[in-house]
Design a protein around this motif. Structure first.
Motif, PDB file in Angstrom:
ATOM      1  N   ARG A  37      -5.131  24.038  18.430  1.00  0.00           N
ATOM      2  CA  ARG A  37      -4.849  25.239  17.639  1.00  0.00           C
ATOM      3  C   ARG A  37      -4.310  24.789  16.291  1.00  0.00           C
ATOM      4  O   ARG A  37      -3.372  23.993  16.233  1.00  0.00           O
ATOM      5  N   HIS A  38      -4.919  25.267  15.207  1.00  0.00           N
ATOM      6  CA  HIS A  38      -4.506  24.886  13.857  1.00  0.00           C
ATOM      7  C   HIS A  38      -3.879  26.100  13.163  1.00  0.00           C
ATOM      8  O   HIS A  38      -4.542  27.120  12.964  1.00  0.00           O
ATOM      9  N   ALA A  39      -2.604  25.962  12.805  1.00  0.00           N
ATOM     10  CA  ALA A  39      -1.905  27.020  12.079  1.00  0.00           C
ATOM     11  C   ALA A  39      -1.640  26.619  10.643  1.00  0.00           C
ATOM     12  O   ALA A  39      -1.239  27.454   9.827  1.00  0.00           O
ATOM     13  N   GLY A  40      -1.820  25.350  10.300  1.00  0.00           N
ATOM     14  CA  GLY A  40      -1.666  24.867   8.927  1.00  0.00           C
ATOM     15  C   GLY A  40      -3.013  24.485   8.358  1.00  0.00           C
ATOM     16  O   GLY A  40      -4.061  24.888   8.865  1.00  0.00           O
ATOM     17  N   ASN A  41      -2.994  23.659   7.312  1.00  0.00           N
ATOM     18  CA  ASN A  41      -4.238  23.268   6.657  1.00  0.00           C
ATOM     19  C   ASN A  41      -4.730  21.915   7.161  1.00  0.00           C
ATOM     20  O   ASN A  41      -4.969  20.985   6.400  1.00  0.00           O
ATOM     21  N   ALA A  42      -4.867  21.805   8.462  1.00  0.00           N
ATOM     22  CA  ALA A  42      -5.339  20.552   9.060  1.00  0.00           C
ATOM     23  C   ALA A  42      -6.821  20.361   8.759  1.00  0.00           C
ATOM     24  O   ALA A  42      -7.601  21.314   8.759  1.00  0.00           O
ATOM     25  N   GLN A  43      -7.201  19.099   8.499  1.00  0.00           N
ATOM     26  CA  GLN A  43      -8.591  18.768   8.211  1.00  0.00           C
ATOM     27  C   GLN A  43      -8.978  17.467   8.903  1.00  0.00           C
ATOM     28  O   GLN A  43      -8.123  16.637   9.222  1.00  0.00           O
ATOM     29  N   ASP A  44     -10.274  17.302   9.099  1.00  0.00           N
ATOM     30  CA  ASP A  44     -10.837  16.037   9.588  1.00  0.00           C
ATOM     31  C   ASP A  44     -10.238  15.621  10.938  1.00  0.00           C
ATOM     32  O   ASP A  44      -9.975  14.442  11.166  1.00  0.00           O
ATOM     33  N   HIS A  45     -10.025  16.571  11.801  1.00  0.00           N
ATOM     34  CA  HIS A  45      -9.610  16.258  13.167  1.00  0.00           C
ATOM     35  C   HIS A  45     -10.852  16.153  14.047  1.00  0.00           C
ATOM     36  O   HIS A  45     -11.787  16.941  13.928  1.00  0.00           O
ATOM     37  N   VAL A  46     -10.856  15.188  14.962  1.00  0.00           N
ATOM     38  CA  VAL A  46     -11.956  15.021  15.918  1.00  0.00           C
ATOM     39  C   VAL A  46     -11.354  15.015  17.323  1.00  0.00           C
ATOM     40  O   VAL A  46     -10.501  14.178  17.634  1.00  0.00           O
ATOM     41  N   TYR A  47     -11.800  15.941  18.160  1.00  0.00           N
ATOM     42  CA  TYR A  47     -11.306  16.038  19.533  1.00  0.00           C
ATOM     43  C   TYR A  47     -12.465  15.752  20.486  1.00  0.00           C
ATOM     44  O   TYR A  47     -13.387  16.570  20.623  1.00  0.00           O
ATOM     45  N   GLU A  48     -12.429  14.605  21.133  1.00  0.00           N
ATOM     46  CA  GLU A  48     -13.455  14.240  22.104  1.00  0.00           C
ATOM     47  C   GLU A  48     -12.952  14.589  23.501  1.00  0.00           C
ATOM     48  O   GLU A  48     -11.959  14.025  23.962  1.00  0.00           O
ATOM     49  N   VAL A  49     -13.633  15.511  24.143  1.00  0.00           N
ATOM     50  CA  VAL A  49     -13.210  16.008  25.451  1.00  0.00           C
ATOM     51  C   VAL A  49     -14.085  15.362  26.524  1.00  0.00           C
ATOM     52  O   VAL A  49     -15.279  15.647  26.622  1.00  0.00           O
ATOM     53  N   ALA A  50     -13.494  14.479  27.314  1.00  0.00           N
ATOM     54  CA  ALA A  50     -14.240  13.812  28.380  1.00  0.00           C
ATOM     55  C   ALA A  50     -14.368  14.690  29.617  1.00  0.00           C
ATOM     56  O   ALA A  50     -15.296  14.529  30.402  1.00  0.00           O
ATOM     57  N   TRP A  51     -13.430  15.580  29.825  1.00  0.00           N
ATOM     58  CA  TRP A  51     -13.473  16.512  30.970  1.00  0.00           C
ATOM     59  C   TRP A  51     -12.797  17.804  30.559  1.00  0.00           C
ATOM     60  O   TRP A  51     -11.741  17.799  29.936  1.00  0.00           O
ATOM     61  N   ALA A  52     -13.427  18.903  30.934  1.00  0.00           N
ATOM     62  CA  ALA A  52     -12.820  20.209  30.700  1.00  0.00           C
ATOM     63  C   ALA A  52     -13.225  21.122  31.838  1.00  0.00           C
ATOM     64  O   ALA A  52     -14.417  21.326  32.067  1.00  0.00           O
ATOM     65  N   SER A  53     -12.243  21.655  32.542  1.00  0.00           N
ATOM     66  CA  SER A  53     -12.564  22.536  33.656  1.00  0.00           C
ATOM     67  C   SER A  53     -13.162  23.856  33.178  1.00  0.00           C
ATOM     68  O   SER A  53     -13.692  24.618  33.976  1.00  0.00           O
ATOM     69  N   GLN A  54     -13.099  24.127  31.860  1.00  0.00           N
ATOM     70  CA  GLN A  54     -13.685  25.352  31.318  1.00  0.00           C
ATOM     71  C   GLN A  54     -15.168  25.201  31.012  1.00  0.00           C
ATOM     72  O   GLN A  54     -15.819  26.146  30.593  1.00  0.00           O
ATOM     73  N   GLY A  55     -15.732  24.000  31.143  1.00  0.00           N
ATOM     74  CA  GLY A  55     -17.139  23.820  30.808  1.00  0.00           C
ATOM     75  C   GLY A  55     -17.306  23.382  29.369  1.00  0.00           C
ATOM     76  O   GLY A  55     -16.525  22.612  28.827  1.00  0.00           O
ATOM     77  N   TYR A  56     -18.354  23.912  28.725  1.00  0.00           N
ATOM     78  CA  TYR A  56     -18.734  23.416  27.399  1.00  0.00           C
ATOM     79  C   TYR A  56     -18.246  24.294  26.251  1.00  0.00           C
ATOM     80  O   TYR A  56     -18.264  23.867  25.101  1.00  0.00           O
ATOM     81  N   LEU A  57     -17.882  25.520  26.529  1.00  0.00           N
ATOM     82  CA  LEU A  57     -17.571  26.445  25.441  1.00  0.00           C
ATOM     83  C   LEU A  57     -16.158  26.213  24.943  1.00  0.00           C
ATOM     84  O   LEU A  57     -15.233  26.991  25.172  1.00  0.00           O
ATOM     85  N   LEU A  58     -15.960  25.119  24.222  1.00  0.00           N
ATOM     86  CA  LEU A  58     -14.668  24.724  23.689  1.00  0.00           C
ATOM     87  C   LEU A  58     -14.718  24.776  22.176  1.00  0.00           C
ATOM     88  O   LEU A  58     -15.724  24.405  21.556  1.00  0.00           O
ATOM     89  N   GLU A  59     -13.629  25.195  21.565  1.00  0.00           N
ATOM     90  CA  GLU A  59     -13.567  25.256  20.110  1.00  0.00           C
ATOM     91  C   GLU A  59     -12.118  25.207  19.665  1.00  0.00           C
ATOM     92  O   GLU A  59     -11.196  25.401  20.457  1.00  0.00           O
ATOM     93  N   VAL A  60     -11.919  24.917  18.377  1.00  0.00           N
ATOM     94  CA  VAL A  60     -10.581  24.927  17.795  1.00  0.00           C
ATOM     95  C   VAL A  60     -10.185  26.372  17.501  1.00  0.00           C
ATOM     96  O   VAL A  60     -10.985  27.159  16.988  1.00  0.00           O
ATOM     97  N   LEU A  61      -8.955  26.709  17.837  1.00  0.00           N
ATOM     98  CA  LEU A  61      -8.422  28.038  17.547  1.00  0.00           C
ATOM     99  C   LEU A  61      -7.701  27.993  16.200  1.00  0.00           C
ATOM    100  O   LEU A  61      -6.742  27.231  16.037  1.00  0.00           O
TER     101      LEU A  61
END
Length: 760
Positions: A437-461
């Motif tokens: 979750r980004h509440a400031g002016n964050a940039q150039d973040h990369v999140y590699e998810v090896a496992w997620a019980s939610q499946g594929y529909l993942l995104e930054v909030l």
């Protein structure tokens, strides 16, 4: 005894470790009477609870317990004879052999015991001549240390004197100096019993380590403290084998490490840090912190466990940076925020840290109405907000927020303008469907998810306060190949827009072959299955509903490409793959398993004559993204979806492959007429002389031409007032009319009539 004992050359002792079941323990040496045995349990005499069998037997006997000793009990069985003379030979009396043998047997047995005892004593080597190894008198050795003089004889030395380690070049020094080489918490009175208040002793030890520049060791045990603790930056480091149990006031930091201000705490080693709150925080006070690490530079930190605080651990830049260090994370549980990466002032920074591991977890019943976050990037008001170049390797998050829409359970929370934050191989179990979750002016973040019980529909909030985007989520769970296949082979971004009327009753689609689960006749080749149009498709405002017996697919040349990724926007579609050889002949399961998929099994459907997935492509089953691999025998393939169980809507389809290859997508060809709404044909014609106002006609064959299609015609020569018109004269035929609109006869030369047909 009827026969005297034979004393063999065997040690008169045996050792056992009880397993809680065994009750009989043998002794392999002979004894004369049951009382000749001495039994030790855990080094203490325990001559009870058992009976002795085999006294008088040369081979030994058995020690038999009524109840099995507890598991792990060390049992030692010894022969201990009373040293006494039990016989007396009379002058001129009868010398009986048995009596003499018994007496000699006892002497030999007693000598064996002496030898056994001597083997465990400190003694001179047999190769060394006897010397004066005699202890000094009691008065001379009192309050002294025993040692050896220059000749190797025993000497008594003052305790305040110097000693040297037994290595060449060792520097002589006092015993006290040697013992103070590493400080331990117990040197200052800490007990580690989990009950006593060890806070004052721990703080005294930390102060001493800071003043002396020593490395402090907190040994095994639980060290309860009712006061916050501070390890000054002057200490060389800290090693914890035990646990600090914080039972002090809330709203304070249990353990602070390193100096604040503008002090640089460089090249430090802090390992095994373990701090637990006696009662779990209510998560309301953000001053309630387990561990704070201040102004570290080029250091190594290992946090083994921190539990029960509002903020578990915090890395803090205070008028100076927290930078260029390696932080190893362990069990970080039941904290509102597991790790807080923060700056305190405008002159501080927090940058370039490598974080390894970390298990961030929350108990399912803990504060179920409150949000929770694994790692937070934050800054005090007015502090520096560019937290850059942080790299995380393999963190795992179990935040117990799934199916709790009223709260958030998000691994990363950025409240600052952080840049270049990279996360590799994170695990998300029971989290919200947001890696960050980004509440400031964050940039150039990369999140590699090896496992997620939610499946594929993942995104930054992104909060409303976030003015920058640009973060990337790489969902690798069961979709790594799909994510990496970046070459687009075919794309139908809108099924509704791609639909056209093939004829009065049949619908076709741009780039796609229409498929049937039961093609009539005796189909054997690819054109028999890749149909240009079929009945019964139901068009909607956004796509097409596949009813029973219908499917859609891309036709590809698989001569070089072996793997394809299919992405479909549809309601629980079912994957199908049809295989053909180099001559476009149908391949069946007689050739073995020709198709495999990444997230499900592929089974042969003999009626449809294709391979189909064993499950629908749904997020709930983690099968939404599928990679298809074809065996080398497959030269051509139809890859798509079909209606198997229930009707469903398809809105978009895309096919990808490895960028190393670029396979052709086949459609609209002379031998494969599917997937093209525009048809063309041409025919040579030498029109006759056409009188003024008259016309001439030519029928141009065009397979697929149906009444109602839009058609146009053109001639390759200047028409000089002659207009060429086109219409569908009959199925598969376009009638071209040359109409002379001029006032005089026109005789055109020989040329080519070209016809273009567009299906709506």
């Amino acid at each position: 005894m009827s026969e005297h004992i034979r004393i063999g050359d065997i040690a008169p002792r045996v050792h056992y470790v009880a397993d809680g079941v065994q009750t009989a323990f043998t002794y392999p040496f002979p004894i004369f009477e049951p009382g000749d045995l001495e039994v030790l349990t855990d080094n203490a005499p325990a001559n009870y609870g058992f009976t002795v069998e085999g006294a008088g037997d040369s081979a030994g006997g058995t020690l038999r317990y009524a109840d099995a000793p507890a598991p792990g009990t060390r049992i030692t069985i010894l022969r201990r004879l009373t040293i006494e003379r039990v016989t007396d030979f009379q002058s001129n009396g009868v010398l009986r052999a048995n009596t003499l043998n018994d007496e000699l047997d006892r002497q030999v047995a007693a000598l064996q015991e002496v030898r056994d005892d001597v083997q465990g004593a400190i003694r001179l080597s047999a190769a060394e001549a006897p010397s004066g190894m005699v202890l000094p008198l009691r008065a001379a050795r009192a309050e002294k240390l025993l040692g050896f003089d220059a000749t190797g004889d025993v000497m008594a030395y003052d305790r305040t004197g110097t000693i040297a380690a037994a290595f060449p070049g060792a520097v002589p020094r006092s015993v006290e100096d040697k013992l103070a080489e590493t400080l331990t918490a117990r040197d200052f009175g800490a007990t580690g019993d989990g009950v006593s208040d060890d806070g004052p002793a721990l703080q005294a030890a930390m102060n001493a380590a800071g003043a002396a520049g020593k490395h402090l060791v907190i040994g095994e045990g639980t060290y309860r403290t009712t006061m916050p603790l501070l390890l000054p930056g002057g200490a060389a480091g800290l090693t914890m084998h035990g646990t600090i149990l914080y039972a002090g006031p809330g709203g304070l930091t249990a353990l602070t490490i390193g100096d604040g201000g503008a002090v640089r705490n460089a090249t430090k080693l802090y390992q095994g840090l373990r701090v637990i709150r006696a009662t779990i925080s209510d998560w309301m006070n953000f001053g309630d912190i387990g561990i704070v690490l201040r102004n570290l530079d080029s250091s190594v930190v290992e946090i083994r466990q921190v539990e029960g605080f509002t903020i578990g651990a915090q890395t803090l830049g205070v008028e100076r940076g927290f930078e260029d260090s390696n932080v190893h994370l362990g069990r970080i549980v039941n904290n509102h925020i597991g790790l807080d990466i923060q700056t305190q002032t405008a002159a501080a920074w927090n940058t370039s840290i490598r974080y390894y591991g970390g298990h961030f977890a929350i108990a399912s019943a803990l504060h179920p109405t409150l949000s929770r976050y694994g790692i937070r990037f934050s800054a005090q008001p007015g502090a520096y907000v560019a937290h850059n170049r942080h790299v995380f390797f393999g963190p795992a998050f179990e935040l117990q927020a799934r199916d709790r829409p009223a709260i958030q359970g998000i691994p990363f929370l950025s409240l600052v303008n952080s840049r270049a934050v990279i996360v590799y191989g994170m695990r998300m179990e029971g989290c919200s469907p947001y890696p960050a979750r980004h509440a400031g002016n964050a940039q150039d973040h990369v999140y590699e998810v090896a496992w997620a019980s939610q499946g594929y529909l993942l995104e930054v909030l992104y909060d409303g306060t976030a003015a920058r985007v640009g973060a990337v989520v790489r969902g690798m769970h069961q979709a790594a190949a799909h994510r990496e296949f970046t070459r687009e082979v075919g794309a139908v971004p809108s099924l509704r827009a791609a639909a056209f009327r093939w004829n009065a009753s049949q619908t076709g689609f741009d780039q796609l072959a229409c498929l049937s689960t039961n093609v009539s006749g005796n189909p054997t080749t690819l054109p028999d299955f890749a149909l240009p149009g079929l009945e019964d498709y139901v068009l909607t405002n956004r796509g097409v509903v596949l009813p029973g017996g219908r499917g859609l697919g891309f036709v590809v040349d698989a001569t070089r490409a072996r793997e394809f990724a299919l992405a479909v926007d549809a309601d629980d579609p079912r994957l199908i793959v049809q295989c053909f050889d180099a001559g476009m002949g149908l391949l069946t399961d007689a050739g073995g398993q020709l198709v495999r998929a990444s997230g499900m099994s592929m089974t042969w459907n003999a009626t449809a004559r294709w391979w189909q997935g064993s499950a629908d492509m749904t997020d709930a089953d983690l099968t939404r993204l599928q990679v298809v691999r074809l065996e080398p025998a497959v030269a051509y393939a139809i890859i798509g979806v079909a209606r198997i169980g229930t009707d469903y809507e398809v809105r978009a389809m895309r096919l990808f492959c490895d960028p190393a290859v670029s396979p052709p997508l086949l459609y609209g060809l002379p031998d494969l007429r599917h997937g093209a709404r525009e048809l063309r044909a041409e025919l040579a014609w030498d029109p006759p002389s056409i009188a003024a106002g008259a016309s001439a006609q030519l029928n141009v064959p065009l397979a697929g031409a149906r009444p109602g299609d839009f058609v146009q015609a053109a001639f390759t020569l200047s028409t000089s007032g002659v207009v060429f018109l086109a219409q569908i004269g009959a199925q598969d035929v376009v009638t071209v009319t040359a109409w002379n609109r001029s006032g005089a006869a026109v005789d055109l030369g020989a040329g080519t009539v070209r016809v273009r047909l567009v299906k709506s």
